[in-house]
Design a protein around this motif. Structure first.
Motif, mmCIF file in Angstrom:
data_model
loop_
_atom_site.group_PDB
_atom_site.id
_atom_site.type_symbol
_atom_site.label_atom_id
_atom_site.label_comp_id
_atom_site.label_asym_id
_atom_site.label_seq_id
_atom_site.Cartn_x
_atom_site.Cartn_y
_atom_site.Cartn_z
ATOM 1 N N ARG A 1 0.845 -1.196 0.000
ATOM 2 C CA ARG A 1 0.000 0.000 0.000
ATOM 3 C C ARG A 1 0.877 1.241 0.000
ATOM 4 O O ARG A 1 1.905 1.290 0.641
ATOM 5 C CB ARG A 1 -0.900 0.020 1.243
ATOM 6 C CG ARG A 1 -1.858 -1.149 1.310
ATOM 7 C CD ARG A 1 -2.483 -1.225 2.663
ATOM 8 N NE ARG A 1 -1.420 -1.477 3.648
ATOM 9 C CZ ARG A 1 -1.606 -1.727 4.927
ATOM 10 N NH1 ARG A 1 -2.820 -1.731 5.423
ATOM 11 N NH2 ARG A 1 -0.602 -1.951 5.735
ATOM 12 N N ARG A 2 0.379 2.241 -0.704
ATOM 13 C CA ARG A 2 1.107 3.500 -0.784
ATOM 14 C C ARG A 2 0.101 4.649 -0.761
ATOM 15 O O ARG A 2 -1.080 4.466 -0.953
ATOM 16 C CB ARG A 2 1.910 3.599 -2.079
ATOM 17 C CG ARG A 2 2.997 2.574 -2.220
ATOM 18 C CD ARG A 2 3.769 2.822 -3.530
ATOM 19 N NE ARG A 2 4.703 1.763 -3.808
ATOM 20 C CZ ARG A 2 5.923 1.682 -3.320
ATOM 21 N NH1 ARG A 2 6.372 2.604 -2.510
ATOM 22 N NH2 ARG A 2 6.708 0.680 -3.630
ATOM 23 N N GLY A 3 0.619 5.856 -0.546
ATOM 24 C CA GLY A 3 -0.177 7.062 -0.680
ATOM 25 C C GLY A 3 -1.454 7.058 0.137
ATOM 26 O O GLY A 3 -1.451 6.701 1.318
ATOM 27 N N ALA A 4 -2.537 7.437 -0.519
ATOM 28 C CA ALA A 4 -3.831 7.585 0.161
ATOM 29 C C ALA A 4 -4.327 6.258 0.731
ATOM 30 O O ALA A 4 -4.909 6.227 1.819
ATOM 31 C CB ALA A 4 -4.862 8.173 -0.789
ATOM 32 N N ALA A 5 -4.097 5.161 0.027
ATOM 33 C CA ALA A 5 -4.552 3.850 0.521
ATOM 34 C C ALA A 5 -3.830 3.484 1.816
ATOM 35 O O ALA A 5 -4.449 2.972 2.759
ATOM 36 C CB ALA A 5 -4.330 2.774 -0.537
ATOM 37 N N LEU A 6 -2.540 3.747 1.867
ATOM 38 C CA LEU A 6 -1.769 3.473 3.076
ATOM 39 C C LEU A 6 -2.229 4.373 4.213
ATOM 40 O O LEU A 6 -2.454 3.911 5.343
ATOM 41 C CB LEU A 6 -0.275 3.664 2.821
ATOM 42 C CG LEU A 6 0.635 3.528 4.041
ATOM 43 C CD1 LEU A 6 0.491 2.148 4.681
ATOM 44 C CD2 LEU A 6 2.082 3.809 3.654
#
Length: 186
Positions: A5-10
């Motif tokens: 997961r990265r960015g907004a999802a993280l």
């Protein structure tokens, strides 16, 4: 292998994990390590975004409040707008209000910031439009609409929710608007 997961999802996963920890353990039992474990990530990932548990708790509360934001009604009447918003809050927020008051009491003791202040710090809640429209229609006098008076119907609803932990009967909502609030703004 699970996708990273990265960015907004993280960030959403971290804030959801933080909220789950707050609701299950209250602020007293809220730890960065527990959030890391629940989110399935590492401490540096969390600490890069929030330096301490106070900042993370504030962010988790703001995240939940933003997801739970209600649409501001525009019925053409101050009475009906306020009543519609009280009804929407009453129908959807009993658990959230109770949870914030009970589980976040430790947050207030530790930081000196009441959960209600976090609500206010979240930015405009949209009720400003209700009052602007009411003034334009001649239903309310602007000099009567102090911040305390604007908040009054919502504060009274919150008090009812906190004391009963149950939805407030509709006749009580109407009484708040008709008997207490409207006479103060006209």
């Amino acid at each position: 292998m699970a996708e990273r997961r990265r960015g907004a999802a993280l960030e959403q996963a971290l804030l959801d994990a933080a909220w789950a920890e707050l609701t299950e353990h209250g602020y007293a039992g809220f730890t960065m390590d527990a959030v890391v474990k629940r989110a399935g990530t590492s401490p540096p990932v969390l600490y890069r975004r929030w330096p301490d548990r106070d900042a993370l708790a504030r962010a988790a509360i703001a995240h939940v409040l933003e997801r739970a934001r209600l649409e501001v009604p525009d019925t053409g009447s101050l009475r009906e707008d306020v009543l519609a918003l009280l009804r929407a809050i009453n129908a959807t927020r009993v658990e959230l209000v109770a949870l914030m008051s009970v589980q976040l009491a430790g947050y207030q003791r530790a930081t000196g910031t009441a959960p209600a202040e976090l609500l206010a710090a979240g930015g405009p809640d949209g009720t400003e439009a209700i009052f602007e429209r009411a003034v334009a229609r001649g239903e309310a006098r602007p000099e009567k609409l102090s911040p305390r008076i604007r908040a009054l119907p919502f504060d009274l609803l919150r008090q009812e929710l906190l004391t009963t932990h149950a939805p407030v009967p509709d006749d009580v909502l109407a009484e708040i608007v008709d008997t207490v609030f409207l006479p103060l703004v006209r």
